[in-house]
Write a protein that holds these residues in place. Structure first.
Motif, PDB file in Angstrom:
ATOM      1  N   GLU A  78     -34.687 -53.352  13.918  1.00  0.00           N
ATOM      2  CA  GLU A  78     -35.446 -54.426  14.571  1.00  0.00           C
ATOM      3  C   GLU A  78     -36.857 -53.992  14.995  1.00  0.00           C
ATOM      4  O   GLU A  78     -37.666 -54.819  15.430  1.00  0.00           O
ATOM      5  N   GLU A  79     -37.188 -52.702  14.847  1.00  0.00           N
ATOM      6  CA  GLU A  79     -38.493 -52.208  15.268  1.00  0.00           C
ATOM      7  C   GLU A  79     -39.528 -52.386  14.150  1.00  0.00           C
ATOM      8  O   GLU A  79     -39.219 -52.206  12.970  1.00  0.00           O
ATOM      9  N   ASP A  80     -40.744 -52.717  14.556  1.00  0.00           N
ATOM     10  CA  ASP A  80     -41.833 -52.966  13.613  1.00  0.00           C
ATOM     11  C   ASP A  80     -42.671 -51.698  13.444  1.00  0.00           C
ATOM     12  O   ASP A  80     -43.289 -51.226  14.400  1.00  0.00           O
ATOM     13  N   GLY A  81     -42.706 -51.159  12.236  1.00  0.00           N
ATOM     14  CA  GLY A  81     -43.435 -49.922  11.991  1.00  0.00           C
ATOM     15  C   GLY A  81     -44.918 -50.024  12.287  1.00  0.00           C
ATOM     16  O   GLY A  81     -45.545 -49.055  12.724  1.00  0.00           O
ATOM     17  N   ASP A  82     -45.503 -51.212  12.075  1.00  0.00           N
ATOM     18  CA  ASP A  82     -46.945 -51.374  12.288  1.00  0.00           C
ATOM     19  C   ASP A  82     -47.358 -51.100  13.725  1.00  0.00           C
ATOM     20  O   ASP A  82     -48.486 -50.680  13.984  1.00  0.00           O
ATOM     21  N   THR A  83     -46.464 -51.340  14.688  1.00  0.00           N
ATOM     22  CA  THR A  83     -46.815 -51.129  16.095  1.00  0.00           C
ATOM     23  C   THR A  83     -46.940 -49.647  16.447  1.00  0.00           C
ATOM     24  O   THR A  83     -47.440 -49.314  17.514  1.00  0.00           O
ATOM     25  N   PHE A  84     -46.488 -48.781  15.542  1.00  0.00           N
ATOM     26  CA  PHE A  84     -46.558 -47.336  15.795  1.00  0.00           C
ATOM     27  C   PHE A  84     -47.715 -46.668  15.050  1.00  0.00           C
ATOM     28  O   PHE A  84     -47.903 -45.455  15.169  1.00  0.00           O
TER      29      PHE A  84
END
Length: 376
Positions: A78-84
């Motif tokens: 459920e985590e968005d890679g772009d936010t990292f």
């Protein structure tokens, strides 16, 4: 929260060479590493790609063909890679400077912890993270002095300053633009993109004004009021702002998730250890270590009443923020009178300053209107 991180190098003959993994139980299959390699190879440049594999997402940052290092972050589905992405760029320089396995084993856990909370950082913490980067700090200092810089000139200057330093200039500039510290534009007569200072940064310790003004109303016993106010006065009587102290505050306080959680509480009131213990559910596991760091950095004082009850209170707070760079007008005037800058670039700089000023005034009026509505 991400599941783990892996540092990989791709060798054309040997394939994937894993330098370090955290935690040790993390297992990324070789076919997934090959897939990441193929994705990055397609673009050929440094940058990030995201892929989905099974029940996980993977965000991979590639340092470019010269070094061919992959910093691979394994996420929950459920985590968005772009936010990292910005967080991966931030830790890349430290990783590139410490590629031997033993050193990576020691630095990877704290870097992973910092990276894990990156999407939840507030504006204060994100600005602190920018300033904690040596390269970004160098760029902002030069922008403060010159206001206008071409991207090509900046690239050459950084390479001369730190020949062995890994610098992903495109991502660094993108980060500064997202933070609204720098604007980028094309200018007639200049072949390279031109960077303009949009906002300047300020960092300084400040007295905890509300607590100092009325400590009793913020849960400090009347008997301890004079002692508290005396300690605050004593600290600021001898305080001298410095970059070293600012970096200490950023590294040990603002960017430390556990300490920052306690700092937010201390900004509101005086507390006892029992109050701080309640923050364990928010991830504050090392209460004694947090209190020690706050005391050693002279952020916090400890005050005992007649019953030997200890009260913890802020002796100094830390401010980090941005402000409108009025000084830039004098620099622009000087550059124009001495004919040291392209006139079109100077006009663009003034235009950007005008836009920033109008945006600040508009936000101010909107805030005032909202305050009036609340009063009504």
């Amino acid at each position: 929260m991400p599941l783990g991180i892996e540092i990989m190098h791709w060798d054309e003959r040997l394939g994937a060479e894993v330098y370090c993994t955290y935690p040790d139980t993390l297992d990324i299959q070789e076919k997934t590493l090959m897939q990441l390699y193929s994705q990055h190879e397609f673009t050929g440049d440094s940058g990030m790609v995201s892929i989905m594999t099974g029940s996980t997402n993977i965000a991979s940052y590639y340092t470019g063909p010269e070094t061919a290092i992959y910093i691979i972050l394994v996420l929950k589905i459920e985590e968005d890679g772009d936010t990292f992405e910005e967080g991966l760029v931030e830790i890349s320089r430290q990783i590139m400077s410490n590629l031997d396995t033993e050193t990576l084993r020691s630095i990877l856990p704290p870097l992973f912890q910092r990276l894990s909370v990156y999407p939840s950082l507030n504006p204060e913490q994100k600005l602190a993270l920018i300033y904690s980067s040596e390269v970004k700090r160098m760029i902002l200092k030069r922008m403060h002095e010159e206001i206008i810089l071409t991207k090509s000139e900046l690239a050459i200057w950084l390479k001369d300053q730190h020949k062995d330093m890994f610098v992903d200039l495109d991502n660094i500039i993108t980060s500064l633009i997202k933070a609204n510290l720098v604007k980028s534009s094309s200018v007639k007569g200049i072949s390279s993109d031109v960077l303009f200072l949009a906002k300047d940064t300020m960092m300084i310790r400040k007295p905890p004004a509300n607590l100092f003004k009325d400590p009793v109303d913020h849960h400090l016993p009347e008997s301890l009021k004079a002692a508290y106010q005396g300690e605050v006065r004593g600290f600021f009587r001898n305080y001298k702002p410095s970059e070293d102290d600012n970096l200490l505050m950023i590294d040990r306080i603002i960017l430390n998730p556990q300490i920052y959680e306690v700092l937010k509480l201390l900004r509101e009131a005086f507390v006892t250890k029992n109050d701080i213990e309640k923050l364990r559910k928010k991830g504050v596991d090392d209460v004694d270590g947090v209190l020690r760091d706050l005391w050693q950095t002279k952020m916090m004082g400890v005050f005992k009443d007649a019953q030997e009850t200890e009260y913890y209170g802020l002796v100094s707070d830390f401010y980090i923020g941005t402000y409108y760079p009025r000084h830039a007008l004098n620099t622009i005037r000087h550059q124009y009178s001495h004919n040291v800058q392209n006139p079109n670039a100077l006009l663009k700089a003034i235009e950007i300053m005008r836009e920033e000023y109008r945006a600040i005034e508009k936000a101010k009026k909107k805030k005032e209107k909202k305050s009036e509505e609340i009063v009504i």
